[in-house]
Design a protein around this motif. Structure first.
Motif, mmCIF file in Angstrom:
data_model
loop_
_atom_site.group_PDB
_atom_site.id
_atom_site.type_symbol
_atom_site.label_atom_id
_atom_site.label_comp_id
_atom_site.label_asym_id
_atom_site.label_seq_id
_atom_site.Cartn_x
_atom_site.Cartn_y
_atom_site.Cartn_z
ATOM 1 N N ILE A 28 -58.558 -27.149 13.269
ATOM 2 C CA ILE A 28 -58.144 -26.879 11.886
ATOM 3 C C ILE A 28 -56.957 -27.763 11.517
ATOM 4 O O ILE A 28 -56.901 -28.323 10.422
ATOM 5 C CB ILE A 28 -57.838 -25.375 11.713
ATOM 6 N N TYR A 29 -56.018 -27.927 12.440
ATOM 7 C CA TYR A 29 -54.871 -28.808 12.219
ATOM 8 C C TYR A 29 -55.337 -30.238 11.981
ATOM 9 O O TYR A 29 -54.865 -30.919 11.072
ATOM 10 C CB TYR A 29 -53.929 -28.732 13.421
ATOM 11 N N PHE A 32 -56.745 -30.573 8.402
ATOM 12 C CA PHE A 32 -55.743 -30.654 7.341
ATOM 13 C C PHE A 32 -54.904 -31.923 7.432
ATOM 14 O O PHE A 32 -54.249 -32.293 6.462
ATOM 15 C CB PHE A 32 -54.863 -29.406 7.337
ATOM 16 N N GLN A 33 -54.931 -32.603 8.569
ATOM 17 C CA GLN A 33 -54.267 -33.893 8.712
ATOM 18 C C GLN A 33 -55.215 -35.057 8.398
ATOM 19 O O GLN A 33 -54.813 -36.208 8.484
ATOM 20 C CB GLN A 33 -53.740 -34.052 10.152
ATOM 21 N N TYR A 40 -65.030 -30.860 8.865
ATOM 22 C CA TYR A 40 -65.728 -31.195 7.618
ATOM 23 C C TYR A 40 -67.236 -31.217 7.835
ATOM 24 O O TYR A 40 -68.006 -30.837 6.959
ATOM 25 C CB TYR A 40 -65.249 -32.535 7.062
ATOM 26 N N GLY A 90 -56.613 -22.059 0.792
ATOM 27 C CA GLY A 90 -56.297 -23.203 1.649
ATOM 28 C C GLY A 90 -54.900 -23.121 2.232
ATOM 29 O O GLY A 90 -54.688 -23.452 3.404
ATOM 30 N N TRP A 93 -54.997 -20.547 4.921
ATOM 31 C CA TRP A 93 -55.748 -21.089 6.052
ATOM 32 C C TRP A 93 -54.881 -22.064 6.849
ATOM 33 O O TRP A 93 -54.838 -22.033 8.080
ATOM 34 C CB TRP A 93 -56.996 -21.772 5.529
ATOM 35 N N ALA A 94 -54.155 -22.922 6.138
ATOM 36 C CA ALA A 94 -53.308 -23.904 6.811
ATOM 37 C C ALA A 94 -52.133 -23.229 7.526
ATOM 38 O O ALA A 94 -51.773 -23.605 8.642
ATOM 39 C CB ALA A 94 -52.791 -24.928 5.797
ATOM 40 N N CYS A 99 -59.330 -19.081 9.046
ATOM 41 C CA CYS A 99 -59.828 -18.385 7.870
ATOM 42 C C CYS A 99 -60.429 -17.056 8.333
ATOM 43 O O CYS A 99 -60.459 -16.777 9.530
ATOM 44 C CB CYS A 99 -60.810 -19.260 7.092
#
Length: 137
Positions: A28-29, A32-33, A40, A90, A93-94, A99
């Motif tokens: 997940i990290y 988001f990076q 995805y 979002g 989630w971040a 989630c």
């Protein structure tokens, strides 16, 4: 009997989430990076499969497990409600690194610190129930 079927489907879904690393904080990290396509790809596959299944349900007028026709009510078109909701989702989630689905997978995997996140999510849902009539839907 149906409850056991739902439980087995949920367990299978949890195993798939865990094995595909969709519940991994590191994945997940990375997402988001914008460092990896892994998450995805999983999300895109789920959206694509969802589109296909919804179209099949509509086209063939499928029934639920209870034998009732499945009706899908069209949602109101509104840019702001989905944009604000998506941003809030979002951000949560971040911040949490999970989630709603993977939260319970992580708990089942033995990550007990996720209990704080689950309790916060339940509290947030409870508070939304109090203020939803005052919000501009």
């Amino acid at each position: 009997m149906r409850s056991i079927i739902y439980l087995l489907i949920g367990i299978f879904f949890g195993i798939v989430l865990f094995k595909s690393e969709a519940a991994s904080w590191f994945r997940i990290y990375e997402m988001f990076q914008f460092a990896s396509f892994h998450m995805y790809g999983i999300i895109g596959s789920a959206v694509g499969l969802g589109i296909i299944v919804i179209q099949l349900i509509k086209r063939y007028k499928m029934k639920s497990f209870n034998g009732e026709h499945i009706t899908i009510i069209p949602k109101d078109r509104s840019f702001s409600r989905y944009m604000i909701g998506g941003i809030l989702f979002g951000l949560g989630w971040a911040l949490a690194g999970a989630c709603p689905g993977p939260m319970f997978v992580l708990l089942g995997s033995g990550y007990t610190s996720i209990i704080i996140v689950i309790l916060a999510a339940i509290l947030g849902t409870f508070l939304y129930g109090f203020v939803k009539d005052k919000l501009p839907h």
